[in-house]
Design an enzyme around this catalytic site. Structure first.
Site, PDB file in Angstrom:
ATOM      1  CE  LYS A 172       3.761   7.654 -20.446  1.00 15.90           C
ATOM      2  NZ  LYS A 172       2.375   8.103 -20.161  1.00 15.90           N
ATOM      3  N   GLY A 215       1.524   6.652 -23.854  1.00 16.41           N
ATOM      4  CA  GLY A 215       0.296   7.290 -24.324  1.00 16.41           C
ATOM      5  C   GLY A 215      -0.559   7.774 -23.175  1.00 16.41           C
ATOM      6  CB  ALA A 247      -3.107   2.756 -13.837  1.00 19.60           C
ATOM      7  CE  LYS A 272       3.054  12.974 -18.949  1.00 20.64           C
ATOM      8  NZ  LYS A 272       3.872  11.782 -19.047  1.00 20.64           N
ATOM      9  CG  ASP A 311       1.275  11.027 -21.838  1.00 21.37           C
ATOM     10  OD1 ASP A 311       0.468  11.023 -20.893  1.00 21.37           O
ATOM     11  OD2 ASP A 311       2.366  10.429 -21.793  1.00 21.37           O
TER      12      ASP A 311
END
Lengths: 334, 334
Positions: free
Chosen positions: A106, A133, A137, A188, A241
């Site tokens: 991202k 999304g 992890a 974001k 997110d």
């Protein structure tokens, strides 16, 4: 069975490999670091990036990139965003033309301000899917319930990716708004930095909820101007997110912001963290894009000044709090 | 100077009184419990509801309701939502017709499913303002940065309320979408319950981010159907309040959900908490309204079954995770 290759053995690449294996899809992980590749292949662990997991036997780990991608139908790009160009260049001559590239990095590329699909699209013309999304992890590797998005302007490719990952604990939704999904995932991180700064300054939940709300409004404004659909920013790759990143102690961006909020300078913070903080690149790219397009991004502008103009963090938050009395609609959607 | 009365001496009523006093607005608090009123008036503390604060001398605390409201220009209704009708009935004959009623209770009335402004509007025709937003009382009482919303279909009243509360640490935005603001504040408690249940079940950040995202989508759907504006649910009283409530250990709704997630039954949970859990009433009201209007609210329906039909919490979450493969847009905005 169609071959799946995962390029990158960080926490997210490893967690996705485990999910696939548990979903009856054997796969191969390419790991850049030879010692780590041997640890993963021989000891079935990934001590550095994902503790407490045992790799299923149907995962093969190799240090040989060409070997990993040979005849692969699905190739997951799980390296940091600033390395996506390099890795795509390295594999471009050896992948089949119908291999589906699945990017999970991202961010926006520094210098060019391009989205990851644009970077990859400059090099190869394979079907491209962004798998984004709210997904730590660690939780995915343990099979804890998670919802993610398979986004592509190639609907068939998005559905094929949905099919291979879909399981009772990992629900995958398709979305055709690739631009909106990629921008939500990248932008974001600016708000996560801002959130960390507020926490580092000792501000509370009220301030951080307000920053998140107003932050979402401004990244949506830029995202829509750049071609994303408004609803996408309200979905899993937008709000979802953003919430997970702003509330997680694990988020690098939030942690970097926290250190900045405590008064440390950017170069010190980055050196101490010793890893990539995507939000720093993204803030630069987003503010440059916003200025060019005439989009108002008051929070991002303040973060930019803290990062690159040595602005005082207290004054930056003060600036945000001292604007005139306004109506909410006027403020959020101007 | 115009008189301000605050009816209710809980944490939020007390924090607002302190904010007003610090903003050079002397005010009077009405406290239902006589012993607490005397503690607050004589010792300048509120041990039960708001520890660690000293009430400024310009706050008067009384147990006499008529005395509190006499000649008041502003009357803050700071009791629980199921008591708003009772308190309004008690004061209706003694307030001036131009007194502005400022409600801070969030919820829908049980049995009638009415918003608070509708409840009050059945009894008096005074200007009505909802003062809502992401605001822990503790933080506001300490002057920590907070953004809230003064909502009314009477724009002048909303601005007057903005003026008396507005300070460098408490920023107040006006909003004319009273319906959307009231519904956001009430319905968010359903999602806080759901979030608590997920946490109680041991699910992680990924699941809770997804619940928050999908929860916002479904409460917005109902809210818009009931006359609220879509953008309002993306503002401070929508996303902002939702985020603060879902992430706070202090939220009663989240705490009640957590206990339910751990397998306790509703009557036990409510007895152990010993206080009102607004989200329980609100879930009932919202699901009834949604069924009548044909609005899909899958999360609220599951919470309803857990609360009122003795459904198993594990199965309820399982139901949410086991729906068909879908596109994100189809799922969120159907």
């Amino acid at each position: 069975m169609e071959k799946i290759a995962i390029l990158g053995a960080g926490s997210w690449g490893t967690a996705l490999a485990i999910s696939l294996a548990n979903n009856h899809h054997p796969n191969v992980i390419w790991c850049r670091n030879k010692a780590q590749a041997e640890e993963m292949q021989n000891h079935r662990t990934n001590q550095k990036y994902l503790k407490d997991v045992t790799l299923p036997e149907t995962i093969t780990v190799t240090n040989d990139l060409q070997d990993a991608i040979k005849d692969a139908k699905y190739i997951v790009l799980a390296v940091v965003s600033q390395s996506i160009r390099e890795i795509t260049e390295k594999i471009k001559n050896d992948i089949s033309s119908d291999a589906i590239l699945i990017n999970v990095a991202k961010g926006l590329e520094l210098e060019t301000n391009l989205r990851m699909s644009q970077v990859v699209g400059e090099i190869v013309s394979n079907p491209f899917v962004a798998l984004y999304g709210p997904s730590h992890a660690e939780e995915v590797s343990k099979g804890m319930p998670t919802l993610i998005v398979s986004a592509s302007d190639n609907e068939a490719a998005a559905k094929q990716v949905q099919d291979i990952f879909f399981s009772p604990s990992l629900r995958v939704y398709t979305n055709q708004d690739l631009i909106g999904v990629e921008l939500g995932g990248a932008l974001k991180n600016i708000i996560a930095l801002a959130n960390g700064i507020a926490a580092g300054l000792g501000y509370g939940d009220n301030c951080r909820a307000a920053l998140l709300t107003r932050g979402l409004a401004e990244i949506s404004r830029l995202g829509v101007e750049l071609g994303g659909k408004p609803h996408t920013f309200l979905g899993l790759t937008g709000i979802g997110d953003l919430v997970v990143t702003c509330n997680s102690e694990h988020s690098r961006n939030r942690r970097a912001g926290f250190a900045l909020g405590q008064g440390k300078k950017l170069d010190v913070v980055l050196e101490e963290m010793g890893m990539v903080v995507e939000g720093v690149y993204t803030t630069k790219a987003a503010v440059e894009l916003a200025r060019t397009l005439g989009v108002q991004m008051p929070i991002s502008e303040q973060i930019y000044d803290v990062l690159f103009n040595d602005a005082d963090v207290n004054q930056a938050v003060g600036m945000l709090m001292s604007r005139d009395k306004k109506g909410e609609e006027e403020y959020f959607w101007q």
